[in-house]
Design an enzyme around this catalytic site. Structure first.
Site, short mmCIF file in Angstrom:
data_model
loop_
_atom_site.label_atom_id
_atom_site.label_comp_id
_atom_site.label_asym_id
_atom_site.label_seq_id
_atom_site.Cartn_x
_atom_site.Cartn_y
_atom_site.Cartn_z
N ASN A 98 0.84 -1.20 0.00
CA ASN A 98 0.00 0.00 0.00
C ASN A 98 0.87 1.25 0.00
O ASN A 98 0.62 2.20 0.71
CB ASN A 98 -0.91 0.01 1.24
CG ASN A 98 -1.86 1.19 1.23
OD1 ASN A 98 -2.29 1.65 0.19
ND2 ASN A 98 -2.20 1.68 2.41
N ILE A 147 2.69 4.39 -2.25
CA ILE A 147 2.52 5.11 -3.51
C ILE A 147 3.49 6.28 -3.60
O ILE A 147 3.94 6.81 -2.60
CB ILE A 147 1.08 5.65 -3.70
CG1 ILE A 147 0.75 6.72 -2.63
CG2 ILE A 147 0.06 4.55 -3.69
CD1 ILE A 147 -0.52 7.48 -2.91
N TYR A 160 0.44 8.37 -13.43
CA TYR A 160 -0.08 7.64 -12.28
C TYR A 160 -1.00 6.51 -12.74
O TYR A 160 -0.90 5.37 -12.26
CB TYR A 160 -0.84 8.60 -11.37
CG TYR A 160 -1.40 7.97 -10.12
CD1 TYR A 160 -0.59 7.78 -9.01
CD2 TYR A 160 -2.73 7.57 -10.05
CE1 TYR A 160 -1.10 7.20 -7.85
CE2 TYR A 160 -3.24 6.99 -8.90
CZ TYR A 160 -2.43 6.82 -7.80
OH TYR A 160 -2.93 6.24 -6.66
N ALA A 206 0.97 3.49 -14.17
CA ALA A 206 1.55 2.62 -13.16
C ALA A 206 0.50 1.72 -12.53
O ALA A 206 0.75 0.54 -12.25
CB ALA A 206 2.24 3.47 -12.09
N GLY A 229 -10.91 4.67 -4.36
CA GLY A 229 -11.02 6.02 -4.90
C GLY A 229 -10.25 7.01 -4.05
O GLY A 229 -9.41 6.64 -3.23
N LEU A 230 -10.53 8.28 -4.25
CA LEU A 230 -9.86 9.34 -3.50
C LEU A 230 -10.21 9.23 -2.02
O LEU A 230 -11.37 9.08 -1.66
CB LEU A 230 -10.31 10.71 -4.03
CG LEU A 230 -9.69 11.95 -3.38
CD1 LEU A 230 -8.19 11.99 -3.63
CD2 LEU A 230 -10.37 13.21 -3.91
N ASP A 262 -9.63 10.71 2.11
CA ASP A 262 -9.52 12.00 2.79
C ASP A 262 -8.20 12.16 3.54
O ASP A 262 -8.17 12.46 4.72
CB ASP A 262 -10.71 12.20 3.75
CG ASP A 262 -10.80 11.10 4.81
OD1 ASP A 262 -9.99 10.15 4.76
OD2 ASP A 262 -11.70 11.20 5.66
N ARG A 263 -7.10 11.99 2.80
CA ARG A 263 -5.78 12.24 3.35
C ARG A 263 -5.30 13.60 2.84
O ARG A 263 -5.60 14.00 1.71
CB ARG A 263 -4.79 11.16 2.93
CG ARG A 263 -5.12 9.78 3.45
CD ARG A 263 -4.12 8.78 2.91
NE ARG A 263 -4.04 8.85 1.46
CZ ARG A 263 -3.12 8.23 0.73
NH1 ARG A 263 -2.18 7.54 1.32
NH2 ARG A 263 -3.13 8.33 -0.58
#
Length: 206
Positions: free
Chosen positions: A33, A35, A97, A100, A130-131, A133-134
């Site tokens: 995990n 990136i 992105y 990859a 998906g996106l 909230d970081r």
């Protein structure tokens, strides 16, 4: 039970020093995990940036998997790969992105088939997220997307459940499963859906 969770850029360095400093014996779960990301926009389409993203987001996954696979085979363990919706559905202003992440889907999809035909009992779980909230994720797409970020803890729970049940795929939010299932001969509805979540003017200026 031994679980190895690799997140952040530390996982990239771990891939290079594993042989000398880590014994994977008895490993039951490997969760990948980590990136590397670049801000969304047209200026991100450089060869250097793409090479960096492929190294962090794809090649390091391959290297770590090859090192852990013998131990996972012995323990009949699980390989959990955290990927992105952009690895299934290409979107504007995210070409390196997305490339990859598509590579991840191809490699681990093929690996799953190889393990199956060889009767190797190692589960491969692909997590399509998906996106979230970081802060880092929000900063990378600031002004580019209108999509609402999903709660990180809920996404993490979906990943844990998928790995524990040895599911072949996890989608969070769940509506992404339908988006990924839209066949190639119906491109317009999917393209429309994606476009609604983009601020094209801001992205083109980035």
């Amino acid at each position: 039970m031994k679980v190895l969770l690799l997140t952040g850029l530390g996982a990239l360095f771990f891939a290079y020093y594993w042989d000398d400093n880590f014994d994977p014996g008895g490993l039951d779960y490997l969760v990948l995990n980590h990136i590397g990301a670049t801000p969304a926009g047209t200026r991100a389409r450089s060869a250097q940036g793409t090479r960096w993203l492929m190294q962090v987001n794809f090649l390091s996954y391959v290297q770590l998997t090859s090192l852990a696979l013998p131990s996972l085979t012995d323990s009949k363990g699980s390989l959990v790969v955290v990927s992105s919706l952009l690895g299934r559905v290409p979107a504007s202003f995210s070409a390196p992105y997305s490339a990859a992440k598509f590579a991840l889907d191809g490699f681990f999809g093929s690996l799953r088939r190889e393990l199956d035909v060889q009767d190797v009992n190692v589960a491969v779980t692909m997590c399509i997220l998906g996106l979230r909230d970081r802060a880092s994720a929000a900063e990378g797409v600031r002004g580019v997307t209108r999509a609402r970020a999903a709660p990180g803890p809920k996404a993490a729970l979906a990943v844990v459940r998928g790995g524990a049940t040895r599911a072949s795929g996890v989608f969070y939010p769940r509506r992404f499963h339908l988006l990924c299932l839209l066949p190639g001969w119906l491109p317009r509805p999917r393209a429309w859906f994606i476009r609604q979540e983009l601020n094209v003017t801001a992205a083109a200026a980035a």
